[in-house]
Design a protein around this motif. Structure first.
Motif, PDB file in Angstrom:
ATOM      1  N   PRO A   1      10.432 -33.185   0.852  1.00  0.00           N
ATOM      2  CA  PRO A   1       9.829 -32.923   2.166  1.00  0.00           C
ATOM      3  C   PRO A   1       8.441 -32.291   2.067  1.00  0.00           C
ATOM      4  CG  PRO A   1      11.376 -31.187   1.627  1.00  0.00           C
ATOM      5  CD  PRO A   1      11.486 -32.204   0.518  1.00  0.00           C
ATOM      6  N   VAL A   2       7.659 -32.478   3.115  1.00  0.00           N
ATOM      7  CA  VAL A   2       6.416 -31.740   3.305  1.00  0.00           C
ATOM      8  C   VAL A   2       6.616 -30.801   4.490  1.00  0.00           C
ATOM      9  CG1 VAL A   2       4.007 -31.860   4.039  1.00  0.00           C
ATOM     10  CG2 VAL A   2       4.876 -33.505   2.391  1.00  0.00           C
ATOM     11  N   HIS A   3       6.372 -29.515   4.275  1.00  0.00           N
ATOM     12  CA  HIS A   3       6.470 -28.523   5.341  1.00  0.00           C
ATOM     13  C   HIS A   3       5.058 -28.179   5.813  1.00  0.00           C
ATOM     14  CE1 HIS A   3      10.677 -28.034   4.340  1.00  0.00           C
ATOM     15  NE2 HIS A   3      10.351 -27.789   3.085  1.00  0.00           N
ATOM     16  N   TYR A   4       4.755 -28.505   7.046  1.00  0.00           N
ATOM     17  CA  TYR A   4       3.437 -28.273   7.622  1.00  0.00           C
ATOM     18  C   TYR A   4       3.531 -27.022   8.498  1.00  0.00           C
ATOM     19  CZ  TYR A   4      -1.042 -29.666   9.781  1.00  0.00           C
ATOM     20  OH  TYR A   4      -2.339 -29.730  10.212  1.00  0.00           O
ATOM     21  N   LEU A   5       2.813 -25.969   8.120  1.00  0.00           N
ATOM     22  CA  LEU A   5       2.900 -24.692   8.834  1.00  0.00           C
ATOM     23  C   LEU A   5       1.784 -24.581   9.860  1.00  0.00           C
ATOM     24  CD1 LEU A   5       3.806 -22.265   5.906  1.00  0.00           C
ATOM     25  CD2 LEU A   5       5.266 -23.863   7.174  1.00  0.00           C
ATOM     26  N   ALA A   6       1.978 -25.223  11.012  1.00  0.00           N
ATOM     27  CA  ALA A   6       1.025 -25.155  12.117  1.00  0.00           C
ATOM     28  C   ALA A   6       1.421 -23.988  13.020  1.00  0.00           C
ATOM     29  CB  ALA A   6       1.020 -26.477  12.888  1.00  0.00           C
ATOM     30  N   ILE A   7       1.428 -22.794  12.433  1.00  0.00           N
ATOM     31  CA  ILE A   7       1.937 -21.587  13.083  1.00  0.00           C
ATOM     32  C   ILE A   7       0.962 -20.439  12.842  1.00  0.00           C
ATOM     33  CG2 ILE A   7       4.364 -22.252  12.969  1.00  0.00           C
ATOM     34  CD1 ILE A   7       4.617 -20.728  10.350  1.00  0.00           C
ATOM     35  N   PRO A   8       1.112 -19.323  13.550  1.00  0.00           N
ATOM     36  CA  PRO A   8       0.227 -18.178  13.305  1.00  0.00           C
ATOM     37  C   PRO A   8       0.315 -17.704  11.862  1.00  0.00           C
ATOM     38  CG  PRO A   8       1.422 -17.878  15.359  1.00  0.00           C
ATOM     39  CD  PRO A   8       2.019 -19.082  14.695  1.00  0.00           C
ATOM     40  N   PRO A   9      -0.800 -17.299  11.258  1.00  0.00           N
ATOM     41  CA  PRO A   9      -0.807 -16.865   9.857  1.00  0.00           C
ATOM     42  C   PRO A   9       0.203 -15.762   9.553  1.00  0.00           C
ATOM     43  CG  PRO A   9      -3.043 -17.134  10.646  1.00  0.00           C
ATOM     44  CD  PRO A   9      -2.156 -17.295  11.844  1.00  0.00           C
ATOM     45  N   SER A  10       0.495 -14.918  10.535  1.00  0.00           N
ATOM     46  CA  SER A  10       1.456 -13.835  10.302  1.00  0.00           C
ATOM     47  C   SER A  10       2.850 -14.360   9.979  1.00  0.00           C
ATOM     48  CB  SER A  10       1.526 -12.923  11.528  1.00  0.00           C
ATOM     49  OG  SER A  10       1.964 -13.650  12.668  1.00  0.00           O
ATOM     50  N   MET A  11       3.110 -15.630  10.310  1.00  0.00           N
ATOM     51  CA  MET A  11       4.429 -16.206  10.085  1.00  0.00           C
ATOM     52  C   MET A  11       4.518 -17.000   8.790  1.00  0.00           C
ATOM     53  SD  MET A  11       6.178 -15.007  12.442  1.00  0.00           S
ATOM     54  CE  MET A  11       7.663 -15.856  11.902  1.00  0.00           C
ATOM     55  N   PHE A  12       3.397 -17.194   8.089  1.00  0.00           N
ATOM     56  CA  PHE A  12       3.430 -17.990   6.863  1.00  0.00           C
ATOM     57  C   PHE A  12       4.437 -17.439   5.854  1.00  0.00           C
ATOM     58  CE2 PHE A  12      -1.299 -19.442   7.316  1.00  0.00           C
ATOM     59  CZ  PHE A  12      -0.922 -20.336   8.303  1.00  0.00           C
ATOM     60  N   ALA A  13       4.305 -16.161   5.519  1.00  0.00           N
ATOM     61  CA  ALA A  13       5.159 -15.573   4.491  1.00  0.00           C
ATOM     62  C   ALA A  13       6.636 -15.591   4.893  1.00  0.00           C
ATOM     63  CB  ALA A  13       4.699 -14.161   4.159  1.00  0.00           C
ATOM     64  N   PRO A  14       7.012 -15.166   6.114  1.00  0.00           N
ATOM     65  CA  PRO A  14       8.429 -15.210   6.488  1.00  0.00           C
ATOM     66  C   PRO A  14       9.015 -16.623   6.458  1.00  0.00           C
ATOM     67  CG  PRO A  14       7.212 -13.805   8.004  1.00  0.00           C
ATOM     68  CD  PRO A  14       6.194 -14.493   7.151  1.00  0.00           C
ATOM     69  N   VAL A  15       8.241 -17.606   6.905  1.00  0.00           N
ATOM     70  CA  VAL A  15       8.747 -18.980   6.902  1.00  0.00           C
ATOM     71  C   VAL A  15       8.915 -19.482   5.474  1.00  0.00           C
ATOM     72  CG1 VAL A  15       8.154 -21.373   7.467  1.00  0.00           C
ATOM     73  CG2 VAL A  15       7.966 -19.599   9.207  1.00  0.00           C
ATOM     74  N   LEU A  16       7.953 -19.183   4.613  1.00  0.00           N
ATOM     75  CA  LEU A  16       8.072 -19.586   3.212  1.00  0.00           C
ATOM     76  C   LEU A  16       9.319 -18.972   2.570  1.00  0.00           C
ATOM     77  CD1 LEU A  16       4.342 -19.256   2.168  1.00  0.00           C
ATOM     78  CD2 LEU A  16       5.686 -21.369   2.062  1.00  0.00           C
ATOM     79  N   ALA A  17       9.565 -17.695   2.858  1.00  0.00           N
ATOM     80  CA  ALA A  17      10.737 -17.025   2.301  1.00  0.00           C
ATOM     81  C   ALA A  17      12.022 -17.686   2.775  1.00  0.00           C
ATOM     82  CB  ALA A  17      10.725 -15.551   2.675  1.00  0.00           C
ATOM     83  N   ARG A  18      12.099 -18.007   4.062  1.00  0.00           N
ATOM     84  CA  ARG A  18      13.298 -18.639   4.611  1.00  0.00           C
ATOM     85  C   ARG A  18      13.472 -20.053   4.055  1.00  0.00           C
ATOM     86  NH1 ARG A  18      16.988 -15.088   6.265  1.00  0.00           N
ATOM     87  NH2 ARG A  18      16.252 -13.700   7.905  1.00  0.00           N
ATOM     88  N   LEU A  19      12.374 -20.779   3.876  1.00  0.00           N
ATOM     89  CA  LEU A  19      12.466 -22.113   3.283  1.00  0.00           C
ATOM     90  C   LEU A  19      13.058 -22.037   1.877  1.00  0.00           C
ATOM     91  CD1 LEU A  19       9.040 -23.675   4.369  1.00  0.00           C
ATOM     92  CD2 LEU A  19      11.311 -24.461   5.073  1.00  0.00           C
ATOM     93  N   ALA A  20      12.579 -21.060   1.104  1.00  0.00           N
ATOM     94  CA  ALA A  20      13.084 -20.902  -0.256  1.00  0.00           C
ATOM     95  C   ALA A  20      14.554 -20.525  -0.256  1.00  0.00           C
ATOM     96  CB  ALA A  20      12.260 -19.854  -0.995  1.00  0.00           C
ATOM     97  N   GLU A  21      14.950 -19.606   0.625  1.00  0.00           N
ATOM     98  CA  GLU A  21      16.339 -19.172   0.701  1.00  0.00           C
ATOM     99  C   GLU A  21      17.275 -20.327   1.048  1.00  0.00           C
ATOM    100  OE1 GLU A  21      16.366 -16.084   3.576  1.00  0.00           O
ATOM    101  OE2 GLU A  21      15.272 -14.657   2.320  1.00  0.00           O
ATOM    102  N   ALA A  22      16.782 -21.241   1.866  1.00  0.00           N
ATOM    103  CA  ALA A  22      17.603 -22.378   2.289  1.00  0.00           C
ATOM    104  C   ALA A  22      17.564 -23.533   1.289  1.00  0.00           C
ATOM    105  CB  ALA A  22      17.132 -22.872   3.661  1.00  0.00           C
ATOM    106  N   GLY A  23      16.831 -23.353   0.191  1.00  0.00           N
ATOM    107  CA  GLY A  23      16.723 -24.413  -0.800  1.00  0.00           C
ATOM    108  C   GLY A  23      15.827 -25.551  -0.365  1.00  0.00           C
ATOM    109  N   LEU A  24      14.920 -25.278   0.562  1.00  0.00           N
ATOM    110  CA  LEU A  24      14.065 -26.331   1.127  1.00  0.00           C
ATOM    111  C   LEU A  24      12.703 -26.419   0.454  1.00  0.00           C
ATOM    112  CD1 LEU A  24      14.939 -25.837   4.895  1.00  0.00           C
ATOM    113  CD2 LEU A  24      15.537 -27.795   3.450  1.00  0.00           C
ATOM    114  N   THR A  25      12.499 -25.669  -0.625  1.00  0.00           N
ATOM    115  CA  THR A  25      11.237 -25.786  -1.364  1.00  0.00           C
ATOM    116  C   THR A  25      11.394 -26.604  -2.640  1.00  0.00           C
ATOM    117  OG1 THR A  25      11.678 -23.643  -2.414  1.00  0.00           O
ATOM    118  CG2 THR A  25      10.248 -23.653  -0.453  1.00  0.00           C
ATOM    119  N   ARG A  26      12.609 -26.972  -2.984  1.00  0.00           N
ATOM    120  CA  ARG A  26      12.822 -27.795  -4.182  1.00  0.00           C
ATOM    121  C   ARG A  26      12.281 -29.201  -3.947  1.00  0.00           C
ATOM    122  NH1 ARG A  26      17.794 -24.884  -4.296  1.00  0.00           N
ATOM    123  NH2 ARG A  26      18.841 -26.552  -3.158  1.00  0.00           N
ATOM    124  N   GLY A  27      11.350 -29.613  -4.785  1.00  0.00           N
ATOM    125  CA  GLY A  27      10.748 -30.930  -4.641  1.00  0.00           C
ATOM    126  C   GLY A  27       9.804 -31.056  -3.462  1.00  0.00           C
TER     127      GLY A  27
END
Length: 211
Positions: free
Chosen positions: A107-133
């Motif tokens: 997948p490609v995750h496009y973060l069209a969100i406020p910069p303050s949310m970048f880190a929390p969203v990245l952390a949640r993506l990793a926790e859910a196993g959504l950053t693999r590949g």
């Protein structure tokens, strides 16, 4: 000889009900459909209390205002469009995203969100196993200053290798921070991510946080 990486097979864009999606992303996706290149699921994510039908209506209004409605291409886009409504800080939101991605691997995750949310969203993506590949596209601004930019860079490198990170500016005349970038122009083209909306290339190396 350069080896081409496998093409991404899904697009997840956070901020699906926002202005960037309305003005840039939906028209670009319709253009991709018009050219026969929208052959992957598109998952919009936002916290708006919306349904998928409301997101489709929003997308229709978007392409009508920005570029013109192409009935056949829009039907193809609507058929690919999915929606997850939820809080970006809630793990269940990302489990719902994961469910929508069944059968995909890159997948490609496009973060069209406020910069303050970048880190929390990245952390949640990793926790859910959504950053693999996966690849991640980060919208501007990339931090408020050098220190915050380096911190965000550190967070990105905790979950993804550099070659899977895209830092972009969708406005004309602005240079991308690094390699391939997606512009909001409704003209599709390919990029290293495999499903970028348009391509604007820049070869500026981006240092790691420890540099």
């Amino acid at each position: 000889m350069r080896t081409e990486r496998p093409r991404s097979d899904a697009l997840i864009f956070f901020g699906a009900t926002g202005d960037l999606a309305y003005k840039k992303i939906f028209p670009a996706l319709q253009a991709m459909a018009r050219h026969g290149r929208l052959d992957f699921p598109v998952v919009g994510v936002a916290k708006s209390g919306w349904s998928r039908d409301q997101l489709v209506d929003r997308a229709r209004a978007s392409v009508t205002e920005y570029g013109g409605l192409d009935a056949e291409a829009f039907a193809a886009l609507a058929g690919r469009l999915r929606y997850v409504d939820g809080d970006y800080s809630d793990a269940s939101t990302f489990e719902a995203v994961k469910a929508e991605l069944t059968g995909t691997a890159r997948p490609v995750h496009y973060l069209a969100i406020p910069p303050s949310m970048f880190a929390p969203v990245l952390a949640r993506l990793a926790e859910a196993g959504l950053t693999r590949g996966a690849r991640v596209v980060v919208e501007k601004p990339f931090g408020r200053d050098l220190q915050s930019a380096m911190e965000l860079n550190r967070v990105l490198h905790e979950v993804l290798p550099e070659e899977s990170i895209f830092r972009i500016d969708h406005y004309l005349g602005k240079e991308a921070c690094r390699t391939s970038s997606t512009s909001g122009s409704p003209t599709p083209s390919s990029s290293r991510s495999g499903i970028a909306i348009t391509l604007r290339a820049s070869r500026s190396p981006w240092p790691r946080a420890s540099a």
